[in-house]
Design a protein around this motif. Structure first.
Motif, short mmCIF file in Angstrom:
data_model
loop_
_atom_site.label_atom_id
_atom_site.label_comp_id
_atom_site.label_asym_id
_atom_site.label_seq_id
_atom_site.Cartn_x
_atom_site.Cartn_y
_atom_site.Cartn_z
N ARG A 56 44.10 45.20 37.59
CA ARG A 56 44.94 44.28 36.83
C ARG A 56 44.18 43.05 36.37
NH1 ARG A 56 50.11 43.53 40.58
NH2 ARG A 56 48.52 43.52 42.21
N LEU A 57 44.87 42.19 35.60
CA LEU A 57 44.29 40.94 35.15
C LEU A 57 44.12 39.99 36.34
CD1 LEU A 57 46.29 40.43 31.82
CD2 LEU A 57 43.99 41.37 32.10
N ARG A 58 43.52 38.83 36.06
CA ARG A 58 43.22 37.86 37.12
C ARG A 58 42.43 38.56 38.22
NH1 ARG A 58 46.12 33.20 36.22
NH2 ARG A 58 45.73 32.47 38.33
N THR A 59 41.32 39.06 37.80
CA THR A 59 40.49 39.88 38.68
C THR A 59 40.13 39.18 39.98
OG1 THR A 59 39.57 40.99 36.75
CG2 THR A 59 38.36 41.20 38.82
N TYR A 60 39.76 37.89 39.88
CA TYR A 60 39.30 37.20 41.09
C TYR A 60 40.39 37.14 42.15
CZ TYR A 60 41.83 32.79 40.35
OH TYR A 60 42.81 31.85 40.23
N GLU A 61 41.67 37.06 41.72
CA GLU A 61 42.76 37.03 42.69
C GLU A 61 42.88 38.37 43.42
OE1 GLU A 61 45.80 33.70 40.84
OE2 GLU A 61 46.30 35.83 40.64
N GLN A 62 42.64 39.47 42.69
CA GLN A 62 42.71 40.77 43.31
C GLN A 62 41.56 40.96 44.31
OE1 GLN A 62 45.39 42.73 42.71
NE2 GLN A 62 46.03 40.93 41.53
N ARG A 116 30.10 41.01 38.47
CA ARG A 116 29.58 40.06 39.45
C ARG A 116 30.09 38.64 39.19
NH1 ARG A 116 23.38 41.95 40.60
NH2 ARG A 116 23.50 40.25 42.10
N PRO A 117 30.24 38.19 37.92
CA PRO A 117 30.83 36.87 37.70
C PRO A 117 32.25 36.75 38.27
CG PRO A 117 29.67 37.55 35.73
CD PRO A 117 29.69 38.75 36.66
N SER A 118 33.07 37.80 38.15
CA SER A 118 34.43 37.76 38.71
C SER A 118 34.38 37.69 40.23
CB SER A 118 35.21 39.01 38.28
OG SER A 118 35.47 39.00 36.90
N LEU A 119 33.44 38.44 40.82
CA LEU A 119 33.29 38.41 42.27
C LEU A 119 32.84 37.03 42.73
CD1 LEU A 119 33.16 39.76 45.04
CD2 LEU A 119 30.85 40.52 44.49
N ARG A 120 31.89 36.44 41.99
CA ARG A 120 31.42 35.10 42.36
C ARG A 120 32.55 34.09 42.30
NH1 ARG A 120 26.74 35.91 38.39
NH2 ARG A 120 25.24 37.12 39.60
N GLU A 121 33.43 34.21 41.31
CA GLU A 121 34.55 33.28 41.18
C GLU A 121 35.46 33.34 42.40
OE1 GLU A 121 38.07 32.09 37.96
OE2 GLU A 121 36.94 33.96 37.72
N SER A 122 35.77 34.54 42.86
CA SER A 122 36.63 34.69 44.03
C SER A 122 35.94 34.14 45.27
CB SER A 122 37.02 36.15 44.23
OG SER A 122 35.89 36.93 44.56
N LEU A 123 34.65 34.38 45.40
CA LEU A 123 33.93 33.89 46.58
C LEU A 123 33.84 32.36 46.57
CD1 LEU A 123 31.03 36.50 46.88
CD2 LEU A 123 33.12 36.34 48.26
N ARG A 124 33.72 31.76 45.37
CA ARG A 124 33.69 30.30 45.30
C ARG A 124 35.02 29.71 45.75
NH1 ARG A 124 30.38 30.97 40.54
NH2 ARG A 124 32.25 31.01 39.23
N VAL A 125 36.12 30.35 45.39
CA VAL A 125 37.44 29.87 45.82
C VAL A 125 37.57 29.98 47.34
CG1 VAL A 125 39.93 30.28 45.73
CG2 VAL A 125 38.56 30.43 43.64
N LEU A 126 37.16 31.11 47.90
CA LEU A 126 37.23 31.30 49.34
C LEU A 126 36.30 30.32 50.07
CD1 LEU A 126 37.30 35.20 49.51
CD2 LEU A 126 39.18 33.65 50.06
N GLU A 127 35.17 30.01 49.44
CA GLU A 127 34.26 29.03 50.03
C GLU A 127 34.90 27.65 50.04
OE1 GLU A 127 29.52 28.02 49.81
OE2 GLU A 127 30.59 28.26 47.91
#
Length: 247
Positions: free
Chosen positions: A12-18, A52-63
């Motif tokens: 789905r959309l909003r990949t980093y949230e998923q 990888r940019p979407s993954l990095r975005e989610s990891l930055r939020v978790l950080e």
């Protein structure tokens, strides 16, 4: 469709949230725990089917939330690691929500009173001689006649947080520390509004001593009552805000 390692490609959309959702689910069900390393960025992106940019975005939020620690460099010590101790994420979020007015002054006063009366009650029952010595040392520092208001407030915070720590309840201590850090600007402003903060400091010092005395004597009822009176008295004198039921 789930791959062999149980990671599900994001559709789905909003990949980093998923991505965050799958990591959070694994933490909640115990598949991931404090100290665990996530797969490498390249491997995890493939497992999740995301860029990888979407993954990095989610990891930055978790950080930012204090859930993961992103360690630079390769090898066994590099990558994303689940944090093992509470970080600043909660206090930063609470500070901003208080500043935006999401909680009223009365909410803050009621919550602080509830935390501190419980802490003083438990401290009277569970604290040790070493706890009492450290609390007394903080009060001795506050007795310095040349102390400035900001340092007095810093030590005031340290005293109340140290009481919470002496209960042996790590969550209560973290909540107390987070709340006091979040309202630090408010408390400093309250001191600055005082016509003679040194006169108020004399009262605060005396009340701190009586609270510590009750804790040392293991008088839980007195310790709880004294800290409640202490908080409400300063909120009134310092015009901090917040109301509480009479009596």
């Amino acid at each position: 469709m789930t791959n062999a390692k149980g990671w599900e490609p994001v559709q789905r959309l909003r990949t980093y949230e998923q991505v965050m959702s799958q990591i959070e689910e694994r933490i909640l069900d115990g598949r991931l725990k404090a100290g665990d390393h996530l797969p490498s960025e390249r491997d995890l992106a493939v497992l999740l089917g995301v860029s990888r940019p979407s993954l990095r975005e989610s990891l930055r939020v978790l950080e930012a939330l204090g859930v993961v620690d992103i360690r630079r460099g390769g090898g066994a010590d590099g990558g994303a690691v689940l944090v093992g101790i509470p970080g600043p994420g909660f206090v930063n979020l609470l500070k901003l929500q208080l500043a935006l007015g999401h909680f009223s002054s009365t909410d803050v006063l009621d919550t602080r009173t509830a935390l501190e009366t419980w802490s003083c009650t438990e401290a009277a029952l569970r604290s040790t001689g070493a706890d009492h010595q450290e609390l007394a040392a903080i009060l001795d520092e506050m007795d310095d006649p040349s102390i400035e208001a900001k340092d007095f407030n810093r030590l005031d915070t340290a005293f109340h947080v140290r009481i919470a720590e002496s209960t042996g309840n790590a969550l209560t201590a973290h909540l107390m520390g987070s709340l006091r850090t979040a309202i630090n600007r408010q408390m400093v402003a309250a001191y600055e509004r005082l016509e003679d903060w040194h006169a108020t400091a004399v009262v605060v010092r005396s009340e701190h001593r009586t609270i510590l005395d009750a804790i040392t004597r293991k008088d839980a009822t007195a310790a709880s009552r004294l800290v409640s009176e202490h908080i409400h008295s300063f909120y009134t004198i310092g015009n901090v805000g917040g109301t509480y039921p009479p009596g």
